[in-house]
Design a protein around this motif. Structure first.
Motif, PDB file in Angstrom:
ATOM      1  N   CYS A   5       1.355  -1.021  -0.169  1.00 53.53           N
ATOM      2  CA  CYS A   5       0.007   0.311  -0.011  1.00 53.53           C
ATOM      3  C   CYS A   5       0.676   1.279   0.073  1.00 53.53           C
ATOM      4  N   ILE A   6       1.339   1.417  -1.316  1.00 53.50           N
ATOM      5  CA  ILE A   6       2.151   2.592  -1.036  1.00 53.50           C
ATOM      6  C   ILE A   6       1.710   3.914  -0.880  1.00 53.50           C
ATOM      7  N   ASN A   7       0.712   4.012  -1.390  1.00 57.57           N
ATOM      8  CA  ASN A   7       0.029   5.644  -0.762  1.00 57.57           C
ATOM      9  C   ASN A   7      -0.388   5.761   0.782  1.00 57.57           C
ATOM     10  N   LEU A   8      -0.429   4.492   1.462  1.00 54.06           N
ATOM     11  CA  LEU A   8      -0.701   5.017   3.112  1.00 54.06           C
ATOM     12  C   LEU A   8       0.305   5.608   3.649  1.00 54.06           C
ATOM     13  N   LEU A   9      -0.079   6.440   3.746  1.00 59.22           N
ATOM     14  CA  LEU A   9       0.459   7.830   4.889  1.00 59.22           C
ATOM     15  C   LEU A   9       0.754   7.597   6.160  1.00 59.22           C
ATOM     16  N   GLU A  10       0.081   6.954   7.119  1.00 61.04           N
ATOM     17  CA  GLU A  10      -0.492   6.402   8.117  1.00 61.04           C
ATOM     18  C   GLU A  10      -0.997   5.142   9.194  1.00 61.04           C
ATOM     19  N   VAL A  11      -0.275   4.488   9.957  1.00 62.00           N
ATOM     20  CA  VAL A  11      -1.064   3.861  10.436  1.00 62.00           C
ATOM     21  C   VAL A  11      -1.336   3.987  12.496  1.00 62.00           C
ATOM     22  N   ASN A  12      -2.787   3.535  12.160  1.00 60.87           N
ATOM     23  CA  ASN A  12      -3.067   3.495  13.990  1.00 60.87           C
ATOM     24  C   ASN A  12      -3.426   2.210  13.869  1.00 60.87           C
ATOM     25  N   ILE A  13      -2.418   1.393  14.666  1.00 59.72           N
ATOM     26  CA  ILE A  13      -2.432   0.278  15.224  1.00 59.72           C
ATOM     27  C   ILE A  13      -3.581   0.087  15.851  1.00 59.72           C
ATOM     28  N   PRO A  14      -4.653  -1.222  16.561  1.00 58.05           N
ATOM     29  CA  PRO A  14      -5.530  -0.373  17.387  1.00 58.05           C
ATOM     30  C   PRO A  14      -4.927  -1.028  18.661  1.00 58.05           C
ATOM     31  N   ASN A  27       6.769  -2.802   2.404  1.00 53.53           N
ATOM     32  CA  ASN A  27       6.221  -1.457   0.949  1.00 53.53           C
ATOM     33  C   ASN A  27       5.628  -0.656   1.123  1.00 53.53           C
ATOM     34  N   CYS A  28       5.091  -0.163   1.997  1.00 54.49           N
ATOM     35  CA  CYS A  28       4.126   1.025   2.732  1.00 54.49           C
ATOM     36  C   CYS A  28       5.518   1.692   2.775  1.00 54.49           C
ATOM     37  N   ASP A  29       5.770   2.162   1.548  1.00 50.70           N
ATOM     38  CA  ASP A  29       6.895   3.081   1.676  1.00 50.70           C
ATOM     39  C   ASP A  29       6.550   4.802   2.711  1.00 50.70           C
ATOM     40  N   SER A  30       5.164   5.378   2.127  1.00 56.03           N
ATOM     41  CA  SER A  30       5.190   6.576   2.380  1.00 56.03           C
ATOM     42  C   SER A  30       4.706   6.601   3.511  1.00 56.03           C
ATOM     43  N   ALA A  52      10.413   1.968   2.374  1.00 59.51           N
ATOM     44  CA  ALA A  52      11.962   3.506   2.083  1.00 59.51           C
ATOM     45  C   ALA A  52      11.133   4.683   3.141  1.00 59.51           C
ATOM     46  N   GLY A  53      10.211   5.054   3.157  1.00 62.05           N
ATOM     47  CA  GLY A  53      10.168   6.370   4.421  1.00 62.05           C
ATOM     48  C   GLY A  53      10.088   6.044   5.789  1.00 62.05           C
ATOM     49  N   LEU A  54      10.129   5.161   6.255  1.00 66.18           N
ATOM     50  CA  LEU A  54       9.689   5.001   7.674  1.00 66.18           C
ATOM     51  C   LEU A  54      11.242   5.306   8.648  1.00 66.18           C
ATOM     52  N   ARG A  55      10.736   6.314   9.049  1.00 64.07           N
ATOM     53  CA  ARG A  55      12.226   7.049   9.834  1.00 64.07           C
ATOM     54  C   ARG A  55      11.417   6.931  11.410  1.00 64.07           C
ATOM     55  N   TYR A  56      11.128   6.804  11.817  1.00 69.31           N
ATOM     56  CA  TYR A  56      10.402   6.113  13.578  1.00 69.31           C
ATOM     57  C   TYR A  56      10.039   5.495  13.837  1.00 69.31           C
ATOM     58  N   VAL A  57      10.238   4.629  15.222  1.00 67.82           N
ATOM     59  CA  VAL A  57       9.842   3.290  15.178  1.00 67.82           C
ATOM     60  C   VAL A  57       9.016   2.937  16.606  1.00 67.82           C
ATOM     61  N   TYR A  58       8.589   3.220  17.643  1.00 67.40           N
ATOM     62  CA  TYR A  58       8.467   3.047  19.092  1.00 67.40           C
ATOM     63  C   TYR A  58       8.124   1.481  19.045  1.00 67.40           C
ATOM     64  N   ILE A  59       8.519   0.791  20.025  1.00 63.81           N
ATOM     65  CA  ILE A  59       8.394  -0.557  20.614  1.00 63.81           C
ATOM     66  C   ILE A  59       8.419  -0.208  21.834  1.00 63.81           C
ATOM     67  N   PRO A  60       7.484  -0.913  23.061  1.00 64.55           N
ATOM     68  CA  PRO A  60       6.693  -1.040  24.005  1.00 64.55           C
ATOM     69  C   PRO A  60       7.896  -2.184  24.836  1.00 64.55           C
TER      70      PRO A  60
END
Length: 108
Positions: A5-14, A27-30, A52-60
């Motif tokens: 989903c290359i045009n997906l801009l945001e993810v809110n994991i429930p 491959n969700c580059d955006s 490729a566009g991922l810059r920040y991840v927080y893992i609890p």
């Protein structure tokens, strides 16, 4: 699954998700930022691979198991982990292609 989903801009994991499946966001580059909720216990192989566009991840600290190559293909990513060190159930190769050092003991 959101693979390719290359045009997906945001993810809110429930907040009821316990497992992030194999190649779930591959491959969700955006997407540039992901905050994993404290309900998650397992992140499977390549779950966030080739973003490729991922810059920040927080893992609890709730995450007990992390698979191989979870962040493969995200060279500019900075991984922030709540735990002070890698847990026993985490693959030694979960971030092997990430160029920046992992930030252990981080807060959101």
């Amino acid at each position: 699954m959101f693979i390719d989903c290359i045009n997906l801009l945001e993810v809110n994991i429930p907040s009821n998700v316990k497992i992030i499946d194999w190649r779930a966001f591959r491959n969700c580059d955006s997407i540039t930022k992901i905050e994993i909720p404290s309900s998650v216990e397992t992140i499977e192989d390549e779950a966030f691979g080739r973003m490729a566009g991922l810059r920040y991840v927080y893992i609890p600290s709730s995450v007990k198991k992390v698979g191989k190559d979870v962040f493969e293909g995200s060279p500019d990513l900075v991984i922030h982990c709540e735990d002070p060190t890698k847990k026993k159930g985490w693959s030694t190769q979960f971030a092997r292609y990430v160029l920046n050092p992992i930030q252990w003991g981080s807060e959101k």
